[in-house]
Write an enzyme that holds these catalytic residues in place. Structure first.
Site, PDB file in Angstrom:
ATOM      1  N   GLY A 125       1.627 -14.525   9.404  1.00 39.52           N
ATOM      2  CA  GLY A 125       2.924 -14.125   9.335  1.00 39.52           C
ATOM      3  C   GLY A 125       3.024 -12.692   8.737  1.00 39.52           C
ATOM      4  N   HIS A 126       2.109 -11.863   8.811  1.00 39.95           N
ATOM      5  CA  HIS A 126       2.244 -10.583   8.109  1.00 39.95           C
ATOM      6  C   HIS A 126       1.256  -9.512   8.814  1.00 39.95           C
ATOM      7  CE1 HIS A 126      -0.834 -12.395   5.956  1.00 39.95           C
ATOM      8  NE2 HIS A 126      -1.357 -11.330   5.758  1.00 39.95           N
ATOM      9  N   ALA A 127       1.442  -8.485   8.505  1.00 45.00           N
ATOM     10  CA  ALA A 127       0.192  -7.182   9.049  1.00 45.00           C
ATOM     11  C   ALA A 127       0.045  -6.566   7.528  1.00 45.00           C
ATOM     12  CB  ALA A 127       0.978  -6.004   9.854  1.00 45.00           C
ATOM     13  N   ARG A 183      -0.641 -11.004  12.475  1.00 43.93           N
ATOM     14  CA  ARG A 183      -1.477 -12.016  12.471  1.00 43.93           C
ATOM     15  C   ARG A 183      -0.779 -13.475  12.230  1.00 43.93           C
ATOM     16  NH1 ARG A 183      -5.033  -9.859   8.851  1.00 43.93           N
ATOM     17  NH2 ARG A 183      -4.251  -7.882   9.777  1.00 43.93           N
ATOM     18  N   ILE A 241       2.897  -5.892   5.055  1.00 45.66           N
ATOM     19  CA  ILE A 241       4.135  -6.070   5.829  1.00 45.66           C
ATOM     20  C   ILE A 241       4.639  -7.568   6.458  1.00 45.66           C
ATOM     21  CG2 ILE A 241       5.565  -4.986   7.772  1.00 45.66           C
ATOM     22  CD1 ILE A 241       3.086  -2.817   7.995  1.00 45.66           C
TER      23      ILE A 241
END
Length: 133
Positions: free
Chosen positions: A49-51, A96, A121
């Site tokens: 749940g981030h980049a 992702r 992020i």
């Protein structure tokens, strides 16, 4: 290498059990700075749940299986990882999410950066704004 890609690792077949491996920048496109693993994920939970702004990763299913959904801003792509002789290369600036973990799944993540919270992020709206620029 700027696109996500499945990378196949060497597999040495032996009747006593198979062996796979990777070495810095020989099988994966970066030098390793950090390795971590995810395990004991409760049924129905998701991870990720981030980049990352600058971090590249290589993800391998050491045991069991799981799905990785990548979103680069155009169309989400689903990858199912279920074997330890290949993995998914994820370049920076790809959102992702990992889900559908099988019982006893173990995820190994190899990174080209040490942990740095500022590189994450975690807000999808901010991520979408950044990739539009």
């Amino acid at each position: 290498m700027n696109s996500p890609n499945i990378l196949y690792l060497p597999k040495i077949v032996d009747y006593r059990g198979n062996l796979s491996f990777f070495e810095n920048s020989c099988q994966i496109p970066f030098d390793i700075k950090r390795v971590y693993w995810i395990h004991d994920v409760p049924s129905g939970e998701t991870r990720g749940g981030h980049a990352f702004r600058s971090q590249n990763e290589f993800i391998v299913a050491l045991s069991g299986s799981f799905d990785v959904v990548l979103d680069n801003g155009s169309e989400p792509i689903n990858y199912t990882l279920s074997r330890s002789n290949y993995g998914l290369y994820i370049p920076k600036m790809n959102w992702r999410e990992l889900s559908n973990f099988s019982t006893n799944a173990v995820v190994m993540v190899v990174s080209d950066c040490e942990f740095l919270e500022e590189d994450y992020i975690r807000d999808y709206g901010l991520y979408r704004d950044l990739i539009k620029k």
